[in-house]
Each structure stands twice: as C-alpha cells, then as structure tokens.
Design an enzyme around this catalytic site. Structure first.
Site, PDB file in Angstrom:
ATOM      1  N   LYS A 181       0.836  -1.203   0.000  1.00  0.00           N
ATOM      2  CA  LYS A 181       0.000   0.000   0.000  1.00  0.00           C
ATOM      3  C   LYS A 181       0.869   1.251   0.000  1.00  0.00           C
ATOM      4  CE  LYS A 181      -2.175   0.960   3.912  1.00  0.00           C
ATOM      5  NZ  LYS A 181      -2.954   0.807   5.172  1.00  0.00           N
ATOM      6  N   SER A 241      -7.822   1.204   5.342  1.00  0.00           N
ATOM      7  CA  SER A 241      -7.114   2.017   4.354  1.00  0.00           C
ATOM      8  C   SER A 241      -6.294   1.192   3.358  1.00  0.00           C
ATOM      9  CB  SER A 241      -6.170   2.981   5.083  1.00  0.00           C
ATOM     10  OG  SER A 241      -5.189   2.270   5.834  1.00  0.00           O
ATOM     11  N   SER A 247      -7.794  -1.714   9.126  1.00  0.00           N
ATOM     12  CA  SER A 247      -7.308  -1.362   7.788  1.00  0.00           C
ATOM     13  C   SER A 247      -6.780  -2.530   6.968  1.00  0.00           C
ATOM     14  CB  SER A 247      -6.223  -0.281   7.887  1.00  0.00           C
ATOM     15  OG  SER A 247      -6.808   0.957   8.228  1.00  0.00           O
TER      16      SER A 247
END
Length: 423
Positions: free
Chosen positions: A189, A264, A288
């Site tokens: 990420k 996220s 997340s």
C-alpha cells in the site's frame, strides 16, 4: 522506468519527510471535543464497576420504554431511507464494469506455489512478473487500485533471480530456506516506502514525495527473494474505511465497481482480489487490513503489536495509537499468510511459535450476531447472519466444536473501555 499509471499533477520532489500530522496528533484532534466527557465517563465506570443496578418494572415504565423504543427505531429507519435515497441518486447511472476474464492460469497460483515452481524451474520469474504486469494493465483502468509501479526494474530483478537459479550455485533446499519467495512479485500500500516510488499516504501535500529507501518490511521481502512490483491506493492519511483521496481518486470494488473496497489498505486488497499480485503488505490500526480483506473476499492478518516493524511507514503513529498500528500480510490464499508473516516478523518470528501445529479443537470460538437489538443501530443483514451461522454449523459438524454465542455484556464493556482509551 515505467512511471505511475495515474501520475501526480506536478513534478516530483525527492525525499520522504514525515507529514505534519501523525496518527497521534489526528487522534488527539478528533477526540478533543469529547475529552472532558470521556474522562467523566471513565471515572464513572471505575466508581460503579462493582455496583449492581435494579430497575423496577411497572406497567407505566414498560409502556413508556416501548414508546421510546418505537420512536427511536422510526427515527433510525427514516434516516436510513434518506441515506439510501441520497446514495441511490449519487450512484444512479453508474453500473458495474466487469473485469477482463482471467486467461492466464499463473494469476491463480498462490505465492508459495509460484515460489516452488520458480525454484524447480517449472516457471521462470520473468514470465510470472510479466503475467502480473499484464493483468495490472488490464484491470487498473477499471479499478484504479495501482498508483505507482516499477515494472521495468521488476523485470530486471526477475531475470537476476532466474540467472541465480540456472547457475546452480545454490541448491533448491537452501533457496527455500534463505529465499522462500525468490522471484515472486508482491505489492504494498502507498504508505510504505519503496525506493524510487511515490509514498504519499493519500495526502495531497505529499503528492510529489519519492521514497529514497525501502521500508523495513519491503527490505525483508526483498531479502526473502520477493520482487516489489507496485504500490496501491489508500484513504487520505490511511484514516478512513474507504480508499479515495485527492491525488489518485477512488478505488473500485472488483466484485461491483460502483461499491467501495474498504480502507485504508483497500487498493491492496482490491489488487489481490482481482489477481493483480500474488500477495502484498498492508497495515492496520482499526481494521485497515481486516475490513478491506472482508470487502474484497480475500485474507489478511493483523499480527500482535511489536512483532512486525512499522519503520518506513507514513504517517508515523505516536502515543497510544502506536500500540494499535500493526503491519501484516494480505493475500488470496490462507497458505501464504504464515510463510509471509514469518518473513515480516524476522527475528521476532520465534515469539509466535509459527512452526507449532495447532489443533483447532483446542481453541475456543465465540460469535456475536448483533449488539442486542439497540433501536439506534442498523440490524445485521440477513446474508451476514446466514454466513456466520454457516461457519458455526461447519465447526460443529466437522470438528464437534460448539461455538459460544452472545457476549453482549462483555462486548459493550470492552467497547466503552476502548472508546475511553482512544479519546
């Protein structure tokens, strides 16, 4: 070098300074207005923890509570109907865009299976990396999950891995021990530093930031022979339950592109789900890794705090938030979770006893179907209840395990405690 599939709007600025806001600062800002009330609540809980309350039920009080419950449920239903109407209007005319079908079976292999086939020369790392690059180019215009890449460099790394294997200087057994993921590409990420790629954490002010060195977890994956392929979209400052920001826009769910992917680590989970990478790295402070994995139908694991290094991740967690932020694996197959965690944990792996066999019959299982029926909380959807009951039934039939239902009191108590601690 191939640049971002969706490049930033201005020229790049080297270096990776920390953003002005950290998780600790944000949490303090978010809770500032509630601080006094929370302290009062905390002292109240300590003062009355051992107290017993008795409510005298009379026809009058019962009747009043029924009316209050009816009014609250009506208000909630009204807001839910209004919300459905607003979002229905927002998404009207945005039908699902189906993804290109998978025609290359390499994309369906687990990371551990690919590593084995590369070591034994049944596949080359170069053809594996090329397969995933081609898949990313197919799906990214639809999903918008990859925000920067190193495709050319990854192909060079793949050729180097193939050359090492062909040389025969290191036998298969030694390679499996020292470089368990040799030649296998992975993604991460856009909050972890990957040398030469953007590290924005979804924050507009960081849109031109280029990482000058690898984060600890990226370095460990490289040491295990894995090849960094790309970085994926996140929510702004990795703070929200969706993956959308002002730099790269919103990532779409591969199952239904008019839906979100969670956050996220949503771009990462989306890419895994669409077979754009064999496995990847995520981080989790309040769901997340877990929520995007759930939203996209894949697997993720949030390890115990302190096992996996967070160094090289932005934003930097401070204060109490530091104890909640954890880095962990995301992948399509459960068989990849343990070997990847062993790599990420590095010298701390022995603390987890990962080599010890676990008998599932010796574990305790609990499940909660709802919050007890609060009039202000939307009921759990029937599909989710059915899926949970299916798991409970499977445990009972396959292993003779009776899962324990309803921990409402314990959940309410722990939720209040967590709320007090977080604020």
């Amino acid at each position: 070098m191939t640049r971002s599939l969706k490049p930033p709007r201005r020229g790049k600025r080297h270096g990776s300074p920390r953003p002005g806001l950290t998780f600790g600062v944000i949490w303090k800002m978010a809770g500032s207005g509630l601080k006094v009330r929370v302290e009062q609540l905390r002292s109240h809980l300590h003062r009355h923890r051992s107290s017993t309350y008795e409510v005298v039920q009379t026809p009058l009080t019962v009747d009043r509570m029924r009316w209050l419950d009816l009014i609250l449920r009506s208000v909630r239903l009204l807001f839910e109907m209004l919300s459905c109407l607003i979002f229905g209007i927002m998404y009207y005319g945005n039908p699902h865009s189906p993804l290109p079908p998978i025609t290359n079976l390499i994309l369906l292999e687990s990371a551990t299976a690919l590593a084995t086939k590369i070591r034994t020369r049944k596949l080359t790392s170069e053809e594996v990396v090329k397969s995933f690059i081609a898949r990313i180019k197919e799906i990214n215009p639809v999903l918008n999950c990859v925000v920067d890449n190193r495709f050319e460099e990854a192909l060079e790394d793949a050729r180097a891995a193939d050359k090492l294997i062909r040389s025969g200087t290191v036998d298969e057994k030694k390679l499996a021990e020292t470089k368990p993921f040799l030649g296998v590409p992975f993604s991460t990420k856009d909050c972890f530093a990957v040398k030469g790629l953007h590290q924005t954490a979804g924050l507009w002010i960081r849109r031109n930031m280029i990482a000058e060195e690898d984060a600890d977890v990226v370095r460990l994956m490289r040491m295990a022979g894995a090849i960094p392929l790309c970085v994926t979209n996140v929510s702004e400052l990795c703070m929200w339950w969706e993956s959308a920001n002002k730099i790269f826009g919103r990532t779409n769910n591969p199952y239904c592109t008019c839906r979100i992917v969670g956050g996220s680590s949503g771009g990462e989970a989306c890419l895994q789900s669409a077979c754009g990478a064999p496995f990847g790295i995520g981080s989790d402070i309040g769901g997340s890794i877990r929520m995007p994995s759930f939203f996209n139908g894949i697997f993720g694991h949030k390890p115990t705090y302190g096992i996996v290094s967070n160094l090289g991740q932005e934003p930097v967690a401070t204060g109490e938030a530091k104890e909640f932020l954890v880095t962990g694996p995301i992948c399509k197959y459960t068989q990849d979770l343990l070997p990847m965690l062993r790599v990420l944990a590095a010298s701390n792996a022995h603390l987890l006893k990962l080599s010890k066999k676990v008998d599932v019959r010796n574990l305790r299982y609990f499940y909660v179907e709802d919050d007890g029926g609060s009039p202000l909380v939307t009921p759990i959807h029937s599909e989710l209840r059915a899926a949970q009951r299916k798991v409970v039934l499977h445990l009972e039939k396959a292993y003779g395990i009776k899962a324990k239902k309803d921990l409402t009191d314990e959940v309410e108590s722990s939720t209040t405690h967590i709320f007090c601690q977080a604020c």
